[in-house]
Motif scaffolding. Structure first.
Motif, PDB file in Angstrom:
ATOM      1  N   SER A  65       0.806  -1.199   0.000  1.00  0.00           N
ATOM      2  CA  SER A  65       0.000   0.000   0.000  1.00  0.00           C
ATOM      3  C   SER A  65       0.843   1.254   0.000  1.00  0.00           C
ATOM      4  N   ASP A  66       0.152   2.393   0.162  1.00  0.00           N
ATOM      5  CA  ASP A  66       0.664   3.677  -0.271  1.00  0.00           C
ATOM      6  C   ASP A  66       2.007   4.109   0.296  1.00  0.00           C
ATOM      7  N   ALA A  67       2.086   4.524   1.543  1.00  0.00           N
ATOM      8  CA  ALA A  67       3.308   5.186   2.008  1.00  0.00           C
ATOM      9  C   ALA A  67       4.504   4.286   1.758  1.00  0.00           C
ATOM     10  N   ALA A  68       5.504   4.849   1.111  1.00  0.00           N
ATOM     11  CA  ALA A  68       6.624   4.017   0.693  1.00  0.00           C
ATOM     12  C   ALA A  68       7.427   3.555   1.885  1.00  0.00           C
ATOM     13  N   MET A  69       7.714   2.261   1.892  1.00  0.00           N
ATOM     14  CA  MET A  69       8.635   1.684   2.859  1.00  0.00           C
ATOM     15  C   MET A  69       9.982   1.555   2.138  1.00  0.00           C
ATOM     16  N   PRO A  70      10.967   0.852   2.703  1.00  0.00           N
ATOM     17  CA  PRO A  70      12.254   0.738   2.021  1.00  0.00           C
ATOM     18  C   PRO A  70      12.122   0.252   0.580  1.00  0.00           C
ATOM     19  N   SER A  71      13.209   0.309  -0.153  1.00  0.00           N
ATOM     20  CA  SER A  71      13.160   0.141  -1.595  1.00  0.00           C
ATOM     21  C   SER A  71      12.723  -1.242  -2.039  1.00  0.00           C
ATOM     22  N   THR A  72      12.613  -2.205  -1.144  1.00  0.00           N
ATOM     23  CA  THR A  72      12.164  -3.537  -1.534  1.00  0.00           C
ATOM     24  C   THR A  72      10.660  -3.578  -1.772  1.00  0.00           C
ATOM     25  N   ARG A  73       9.938  -2.485  -1.504  1.00  0.00           N
ATOM     26  CA  ARG A  73       8.487  -2.488  -1.624  1.00  0.00           C
ATOM     27  C   ARG A  73       8.071  -1.870  -2.949  1.00  0.00           C
ATOM     28  N   LEU A  74       7.045  -2.417  -3.536  1.00  0.00           N
ATOM     29  CA  LEU A  74       6.524  -1.928  -4.797  1.00  0.00           C
ATOM     30  C   LEU A  74       5.090  -1.464  -4.598  1.00  0.00           C
ATOM     31  N   ASP A  75       4.645  -0.534  -5.446  1.00  0.00           N
ATOM     32  CA  ASP A  75       3.299   0.025  -5.346  1.00  0.00           C
ATOM     33  C   ASP A  75       2.282  -0.867  -6.036  1.00  0.00           C
ATOM     34  N   PRO A  76       1.111  -1.034  -5.426  1.00  0.00           N
ATOM     35  CA  PRO A  76       0.019  -1.664  -6.170  1.00  0.00           C
ATOM     36  C   PRO A  76      -0.548  -0.670  -7.177  1.00  0.00           C
ATOM     37  N   ILE A  77      -1.124  -1.183  -8.221  1.00  0.00           N
ATOM     38  CA  ILE A  77      -1.816  -0.351  -9.195  1.00  0.00           C
ATOM     39  C   ILE A  77      -3.275  -0.254  -8.775  1.00  0.00           C
ATOM     40  N   VAL A  78      -3.795   0.977  -8.699  1.00  0.00           N
ATOM     41  CA  VAL A  78      -5.184   1.205  -8.287  1.00  0.00           C
ATOM     42  C   VAL A  78      -5.906   1.944  -9.401  1.00  0.00           C
ATOM     43  N   VAL A  79      -7.239   1.846  -9.391  1.00  0.00           N
ATOM     44  CA  VAL A  79      -8.036   2.480 -10.452  1.00  0.00           C
ATOM     45  C   VAL A  79      -9.096   3.425  -9.903  1.00  0.00           C
ATOM     46  N   THR A  80      -9.460   3.305  -8.637  1.00  0.00           N
ATOM     47  CA  THR A  80     -10.603   4.038  -8.112  1.00  0.00           C
ATOM     48  C   THR A  80     -10.301   5.513  -7.889  1.00  0.00           C
ATOM     49  N   ALA A  81      -9.062   5.878  -7.622  1.00  0.00           N
ATOM     50  CA  ALA A  81      -8.724   7.270  -7.331  1.00  0.00           C
ATOM     51  C   ALA A  81      -8.985   8.181  -8.523  1.00  0.00           C
ATOM     52  N   THR A  82      -8.637   7.737  -9.725  1.00  0.00           N
ATOM     53  CA  THR A  82      -8.748   8.577 -10.921  1.00  0.00           C
ATOM     54  C   THR A  82      -9.545   7.918 -12.041  1.00  0.00           C
ATOM     55  N   ARG A  83     -10.141   6.746 -11.793  1.00  0.00           N
ATOM     56  CA  ARG A  83     -10.822   5.951 -12.829  1.00  0.00           C
ATOM     57  C   ARG A  83      -9.841   5.544 -13.932  1.00  0.00           C
ATOM     58  N   SER A  84      -8.573   5.466 -13.582  1.00  0.00           N
ATOM     59  CA  SER A  84      -7.543   5.005 -14.508  1.00  0.00           C
ATOM     60  C   SER A  84      -6.434   4.382 -13.674  1.00  0.00           C
ATOM     61  N   GLU A  85      -5.550   3.635 -14.329  1.00  0.00           N
ATOM     62  CA  GLU A  85      -4.520   2.912 -13.596  1.00  0.00           C
ATOM     63  C   GLU A  85      -3.428   3.866 -13.123  1.00  0.00           C
ATOM     64  N   ARG A  86      -3.178   3.844 -11.806  1.00  0.00           N
ATOM     65  CA  ARG A  86      -2.136   4.662 -11.201  1.00  0.00           C
ATOM     66  C   ARG A  86      -1.484   3.867 -10.079  1.00  0.00           C
ATOM     67  N   ALA A  87      -0.202   4.129  -9.850  1.00  0.00           N
ATOM     68  CA  ALA A  87       0.435   3.578  -8.656  1.00  0.00           C
ATOM     69  C   ALA A  87      -0.190   4.226  -7.431  1.00  0.00           C
ATOM     70  N   LEU A  88      -0.364   3.453  -6.384  1.00  0.00           N
ATOM     71  CA  LEU A  88      -1.057   3.951  -5.197  1.00  0.00           C
ATOM     72  C   LEU A  88      -0.389   5.186  -4.626  1.00  0.00           C
ATOM     73  N   TYR A 135      -5.516   6.763 -27.628  1.00  0.00           N
ATOM     74  CA  TYR A 135      -6.772   6.886 -26.901  1.00  0.00           C
ATOM     75  C   TYR A 135      -7.076   5.531 -26.272  1.00  0.00           C
ATOM     76  N   ARG A 136      -7.585   5.533 -25.061  1.00  0.00           N
ATOM     77  CA  ARG A 136      -8.008   4.273 -24.441  1.00  0.00           C
ATOM     78  C   ARG A 136      -9.526   4.302 -24.254  1.00  0.00           C
ATOM     79  N   LEU A 137     -10.198   3.338 -24.851  1.00  0.00           N
ATOM     80  CA  LEU A 137     -11.655   3.250 -24.777  1.00  0.00           C
ATOM     81  C   LEU A 137     -12.046   2.049 -23.929  1.00  0.00           C
TER      82      LEU A 137
END
Length: 726
Positions: A58-81, A359-361
């Motif tokens: 999840s969001d707040a970055a921990m040390p560099s071994t952690r990766l962000d999940p991809i979320v869609v609800t914040a912007t109705r498009s794919e973004r790193a959390l 364009y993405r439809l």
């Protein structure tokens, strides 16, 4: 109505050195309890698993071994959390598995600032966020709404989690992005993409000891099983399919197994779903291929079809007083749901001279039918029969435009979309309609536009507006603006500041407008009101999230909501038909709610992570000058995720909820309460996982003789389970 808790607490998790399988254990309950009493508690946060992304968190970055999940609800498009301009909570698949959360209700109970409440007169639970009730929070599956099981509120117990990839939660007004009913926020269930040929089966049993209705303490009072199989149907991996099913049988609870009444209803649930997907590109071309060298106009196309069937049978046993004695009564409810959805997504590059302009439809369609047959018996004679049919039909489309590059420091990501929806409701009691009309419906069309403005490396402004045209209420617009600022300190640690202001609205549901709640035998009726107006709100959100050190993260959020034209039963202006009081739904109240939450995520060492959170909520009814009911002021959660060794994991969790106002006129409060749960997970082999749990170790339970006591209904529960993957 009511309005609640705080903005999201974000979760993080370390990457485990062993395979990301369920960590289960067959250790005895006594050992689990002994270990548990030595350990602190809170929600375990594990990494959501996105397709081709490996382990993520999840969001707040921990040390560099952690990766962000991809979320869609914040912007109705794919973004790193971590890049999302709107604060967001994520519950990952791993987190659900580690905490043995099989229903949506059990999953949301893991969030520190989300509140759950039993659905009045039904078997199940509804959600409350930032003081908003269940009919003011929108619940979605892959962006498509779940039909409200009561005609107004989604029953969280009626969705099984077997196909979930992750759950995304946005709190505060989200009507600009998702329309009516998103006044209090959005819960979006993201289902798993279909991957390689795999399968699994999970089974568990649980006992409630002395409150087992059988009267035998060691009986399996609850039984659960789920299974799924999925994979590619051809060697080029163009066609994929998944079939999954789950079954949950709960016998309920009884304080005296020899007596007729049951403390908790017996419930039998089953769900089966099938998903089919088609990608013309197959495995030959990746979404990440260089688009400038691809001459095709349409690429990365995906098509999918999904169907599910849900069935539930509930039995409620109680005594009903008819002078001069109590009569034994039983209510049997049979529920079915059929859900069908289709969708497609493609990248379109219409300019032959510039294939990088993409364009993405995306298009989706949904049809869902909900049927309920409820019979009430007195001494085995049917005294009333109620039949309910609810349907939702919807189609929506969204177009994401190519990025608009004004300069090196100014980029606009614009999307436009639209939606049409029809809801229908019919309900009869003893074959006589309980609605003002025999069948009622609602048709609505919506359009929205959103601009995501990226300003340099640190600033982002997300703005949007949605227009809704309802056949009965005309046009309404809902705007929202969000601001995000990223700061990287001298130590290379991230600090993210977010704020937003948005408008929310909710069109009166069909029950509030047309339902006739006839309790003439008790001296009153509640009538629907076709002249109701939509509820509206203005929501202010602010938050900070950052790394205080390599092992310590902090999140702080605050909110303030103003709500107008709240729909309530107008108890002060009853009319009378003889001796029968007639009440109507009216736009009678306005209210405000404010509060916040704070969360600390501490990676104690390589094996232990501690999460602590506190949420504060204050509500005020501007008309009666009192608090809103069913809104606890304080909620706290403490969780330890302790990896004892490479195979064994312990997750104890401590919860606290303060007292809450139940009745304004009587100034009656439900008591505060603490609960303690512990999960023990063990990887027996690479494929087999075992687990055990003791839920509600402190055995805190409501006093059934006190009608104002809304503490947990479940007593202590002992649980054992196993899961096999191949």
């Amino acid at each position: 109505m009511s309005i609640l808790a705080s903005q999201p607490l974000l979760t993080h998790t370390k990457l485990h050195t062993h395979p990301p399988q369920l960590r289960r254990s067959r250790l005895t309950m006594s050992v689990a309890l002994a270990l548990l009493t030595l350990a602190p508690v809170s929600v375990q946060a594990a990494p959501p698993l996105a397709e081709n992304n490996g382990d993520i968190t999840s969001d707040a970055a921990m040390p560099s071994t952690r990766l962000d999940p991809i979320v869609v609800t914040a912007t109705r498009s794919e973004r790193a959390l971590s890049d999302a301009p709107v604060a967001l909570q994520v519950l990952s698949r791993q987190q659900l598995d580690d905490n043995h959360a099989h229903t949506l209700k059990e999953a949301l109970a893991l969030l520190p600032n989300v509140y759950l409440r039993e659905v009045h007169g039904k078997t199940g639970y509804e959600v409350s966020m930032q003081g908003f009730t269940g009919d003011q929070v929108l619940v979605l599956i892959d962006g498509l709404p779940i039909t409200a099981s009561t005609g107004s509120t989604v029953n969280l117990s009626q969705y099984m989690n077997m196909d979930i990839e992750q759950i995304e939660v946005v709190q505060g007004a989200a009507s600009a992005q998702f329309g009516s009913a998103a006044m209090g926020g959005v819960i979006n269930i993201i289902t798993k993409p279909i991957g390689a040929a795999t399968g699994h089966i999970t089974t568990e049993i649980a006992s409630n000891g002395r409150q087992n209705p059988s009267g035998k303490k060691l009986d399996a009072n609850k039984r659960y099983v789920e299974a799924s199989v999925e994979g590619a149907l051809d060697k080029n991996q163009r066609f994929h399919a998944r079939l999954s099913g789950s079954y949950l049988d709960n016998n309920g609870l009884s304080l005296d197994h020899k007596a007729w009444p049951r403390l908790k209803d017996a419930s039998e649930q089953s769900q089966i779903s099938a998903r089919f997907s088609y990608r013309p590109d197959g495995k030959g071309i990746s979404d990440n291929d260089d688009s400038s060298n691809d001459s095709r106009m349409v690429k990365n196309a995906q098509y999918w079809l999904e169907a599910s069937h849900y069935k539930e049978d509930d039995v409620s046993r109680f005594n009903y007083y008819v002078a001069p004695r109590y009569l034994a009564q039983q209510r049997d409810e049979h529920i079915t749901k059929q859900r069908f959805s289709v969708g497609a997504r493609a990248d379109i590059t219409p300019h032959a001279d510039n294939r990088s302009k993409t364009y993405r439809l995306s298009v989706q369609a949904l049809h869902e039918e909900y049927q309920s047959e409820s019979n009430t018996k007195t001494q085995q004679t049917i005294t009333s029969a109620r039949d309910t049919d609810i349907s939702t039909t919807l189609a929506q489309a969204q177009l994401d435009l190519p990025e608009l590059l004004l300069s090196d420091k100014h980029i606009h990501l614009i999307q436009v979309g639209g939606q049409v929806q029809q809801d229908k409701l019919s309900q009869t009691k003893d074959q006589v309609s309980e609605l003002i009309s025999d069948d009622v419906s609602r048709d609505v069309g919506e359009l929205y536009i959103q601009d995501d403005w990226l300003i340099g490396d640190n600033w982002e402004v997300l703005s949007g507006i949605r227009y809704q045209n309802d056949e009965d209420f005309g046009g309404h617009t809902a705007p929202k603006v969000s601001l995000k600022y990223n700061h990287l300190d001298a130590s290379g640690r991230d600090h993210v500041f977010r704020s937003s202001i948005g408008g929310g609205y909710r069109v009166p549901n069909l029950k509030e407008r047309y339902y006739v709640f006839d309790h003439s035998n008790l001296g009153y009726k509640v009538m629907g009101n076709p002249d109701l107006q939509p509820e509206t709100s203005t929501s202010y959100q602010i938050g900070y999230q950052g790394q205080l050190s390599d092992t310590l993260n902090l999140t702080v959020n605050g909110f303030y909501n103003e709500v107008n034209d709240l729909i309530q039963t107008d108890e002060d202006n009853a009319t009378f038909d003889g001796n029968i009081a007639i009440y109507k739904y009216m736009n009678v109240d306005s209210a405000k709610t404010y509060g916040g939450d704070i969360g600390i995520d501490w990676q104690v060492d390589e094996r232990a992570k501690l999460q602590a959170s506190y949420a504060y909520l204050k509500t005020h009814n501007n008309v009666t000058d009192t608090e809103l009911t069913y809104k606890p002021n304080h909620k706290a959660m403490l969780t330890l995720d302790y990896q004892i060794n490479d195979k064994l994991q312990l997750i104890p969790r401590l919860n606290y909820e303060s007292k809450q106002l139940i009745s304004t006129s009587e100034q009656a409060y439900s008591p505060s309460w603490w609960s303690l749960d512990s999960k023990l997970n063990y990887d027996a082999t690479a494929n087999l996982s075992l687990y055990a749990a003791i839920n509600n170790i402190l055995d805190v339970q409501r006093d059934v003789t006190d009608t104002s006591d809304y503490r947990p209904i479940d007593n202590r529960e002992w649980l054992l389970g196993a899961s096999y993957h191949w």
